[in-house]
Design a protein around this motif. Structure first.
Motif, mmCIF file in Angstrom:
data_model
loop_
_atom_site.group_PDB
_atom_site.id
_atom_site.type_symbol
_atom_site.label_atom_id
_atom_site.label_comp_id
_atom_site.label_asym_id
_atom_site.label_seq_id
_atom_site.Cartn_x
_atom_site.Cartn_y
_atom_site.Cartn_z
ATOM 1 N N SER A 14 38.741 42.696 36.348
ATOM 2 C CA SER A 14 39.622 42.076 37.341
ATOM 3 C C SER A 14 40.963 41.731 36.701
ATOM 4 C CB SER A 14 38.989 40.791 37.881
ATOM 5 O OG SER A 14 39.997 39.969 38.439
ATOM 6 N N TYR A 16 43.027 39.550 37.647
ATOM 7 C CA TYR A 16 43.228 38.095 37.704
ATOM 8 C C TYR A 16 42.395 37.406 36.625
ATOM 9 C CZ TYR A 16 45.025 39.451 42.297
ATOM 10 O OH TYR A 16 45.718 40.062 43.317
ATOM 11 N N ARG A 53 35.926 34.840 45.409
ATOM 12 C CA ARG A 53 36.783 35.625 44.533
ATOM 13 C C ARG A 53 36.682 35.117 43.104
ATOM 14 N NH1 ARG A 53 42.157 37.431 48.021
ATOM 15 N NH2 ARG A 53 41.001 39.176 48.901
ATOM 16 N N VAL A 54 36.981 36.011 42.161
ATOM 17 C CA VAL A 54 37.078 35.633 40.748
ATOM 18 C C VAL A 54 38.542 35.749 40.344
ATOM 19 C CG1 VAL A 54 34.735 36.347 40.231
ATOM 20 C CG2 VAL A 54 36.584 38.019 39.964
ATOM 21 N N ASP A 66 41.126 30.635 41.608
ATOM 22 C CA ASP A 66 42.500 31.139 41.734
ATOM 23 C C ASP A 66 43.207 31.140 40.369
ATOM 24 O OD1 ASP A 66 44.702 31.948 43.890
ATOM 25 O OD2 ASP A 66 45.641 30.879 42.236
ATOM 26 N N SER A 67 43.632 32.344 39.975
ATOM 27 C CA SER A 67 44.204 32.510 38.630
ATOM 28 C C SER A 67 45.455 31.677 38.401
ATOM 29 C CB SER A 67 44.495 33.989 38.365
ATOM 30 O OG SER A 67 45.518 34.459 39.223
HETATM 31 N N1 LIG Z 1 44.684 34.829 44.389
HETATM 32 C C1 LIG Z 1 43.474 35.083 43.649
HETATM 33 C C2 LIG Z 1 43.060 36.523 43.832
HETATM 34 C C3 LIG Z 1 41.745 36.831 43.137
HETATM 35 C C4 LIG Z 1 41.118 38.148 43.595
HETATM 36 O O1 LIG Z 1 41.531 38.762 44.589
HETATM 37 N N2 LIG Z 1 40.110 38.575 42.837
HETATM 38 C C5 LIG Z 1 39.394 39.769 43.204
HETATM 39 C C6 LIG Z 1 38.933 40.509 41.962
HETATM 40 S S1 LIG Z 1 40.197 41.467 41.268
HETATM 41 C C7 LIG Z 1 38.144 39.383 43.970
HETATM 42 O O2 LIG Z 1 37.472 38.443 43.607
HETATM 43 N N3 LIG Z 1 37.829 40.145 45.020
HETATM 44 C C8 LIG Z 1 36.664 39.942 45.826
HETATM 45 C C9 LIG Z 1 37.005 39.785 47.283
HETATM 46 O O3 LIG Z 1 38.187 39.738 47.625
HETATM 47 O O4 LIG Z 1 36.071 39.712 48.079
HETATM 48 C C10 LIG Z 1 43.722 34.767 42.182
HETATM 49 O O5 LIG Z 1 44.879 34.795 41.739
HETATM 50 O O6 LIG Z 1 42.766 34.437 41.475
#
Ligand SMILES: N[C@@H](CCC(=O)N[C@@H](CS)C(=O)NCC(=O)O)C(=O)O
Length: 250
Positions: A14, A16, A53-54, A66-67
């Protein structure tokens, strides 16, 4: 200072998660990682990250998703070395570039490219929508690179020392490379050289080994393979066996 290592939940692939790990590495903060593909999170994961989300960070005091929030917290708690410019104008510009990377670059590089070519295939067993990939490669990424070409410097980093802006932008190009997209150095010479320079920085280079391993290991074997390769894998995992669709669409 924390006694127990900071816990990070999120896969090495990922962008982030990579952003947060680079910040932890630069600040010398010890961490353990549960390299979770977010779609494989269990019910407890939904409690930690309600949008599933990660990355997620858990330490002795806080649990954060959130990163950007995590990186700002790490800066406040472990100020040295500073990763946000001191000058308020530069700091505002750095935050803007971080935001632009997280949102627009995330939408295009992750959802339209990496998701189509890699996640759809390996997590869901679904075919790539080639029209989405083509539009990303022919229209959306070029317009991002046109903009970045006006922003990045011909040498060194954006604001003197390596900052959150450089980290937030460069991280997406690692995912682009996994999706076999390379910046055309004849059309965007500054961006091509800048990305190569930033991704060669110590923490990005160190993490690549674990990213490469993740990219060629089935999800259910990643924890074991990564641990054997020396990654600081946590004892606890939030992983389950059946993938679930995400909560947010973009
Ligand atoms: N704004 C969030 C975005 C995090 C994000 O989109 N992570 C992706 C992985 S690259 C995720 O967890 N996706 C799973 C989903 O959206 O269901 C951050 O900055 O942490």
């Amino acid at each position: 200072m924390t006694t127990r290592p900071v816990q990070i939940i999120g896969a090495y692939l990922s962008p982030y998660v990579r952003k947060v790990l680079v910040v932890l590495e630069l600040k010398g903060v010890a961490y353990e990682i549960d390299p979770l593909t977010p779609f494989m999170g269990d019910d407890r994961f939904s409690l930690l990250s309600p949008v599933r989300r990660v990355p997620v960070l858990i330490d002795d005091v806080v649990t954060l998703a959130d990163s950007s929030v995590i990186c700002q917290y790490l800066e406040d708690r472990y100020p040295k070395p500073a990763l946000y410019p001191i000058d308020i104008f530069d700091r505002a510009r750095a935050r803007w570039l971080e935001e632009y990377a997280d949102t627009r670059m995330g939408e295009v590089f992750i959802w339209h490219l990496f998701n189509q070519l890699i996640i759809k295939r390996f997590v869901w067993g679904e075919p790539t929508d080639q029209a989405v990939v083509d539009r990303a490669k022919n229209e959306e990424i070029p317009s991002i690179l046109d903009y970045l070409e006006t922003q990045v410097p011909a040498s060194n980093c954006l604001f003197g020392d390596l900052s959150i802006a450089d980290i937030s932008i460069a991280t997406f190009f690692r995912n682009a490379a996994y999706a076999r997209y390379a910046v055309d150095a004849r059309r965007w010479p500054k961006v091509a050289a800048y990305v190569e320079r930033i991704l060669a920085e110590g923490p990005f280079a160190k993490l690549k080994k674990f990213e490469d391993l993740s990219s060629r290991t089935p999800i259910d074997q990643q924890r074991t393979v990564l641990r054997e390769a020396g990654a600081p894998i946590s004892v606890e995992t939030y992983m389950t066996t059946q993938p679930r669709r995400g909560v947010l669409q973009i």
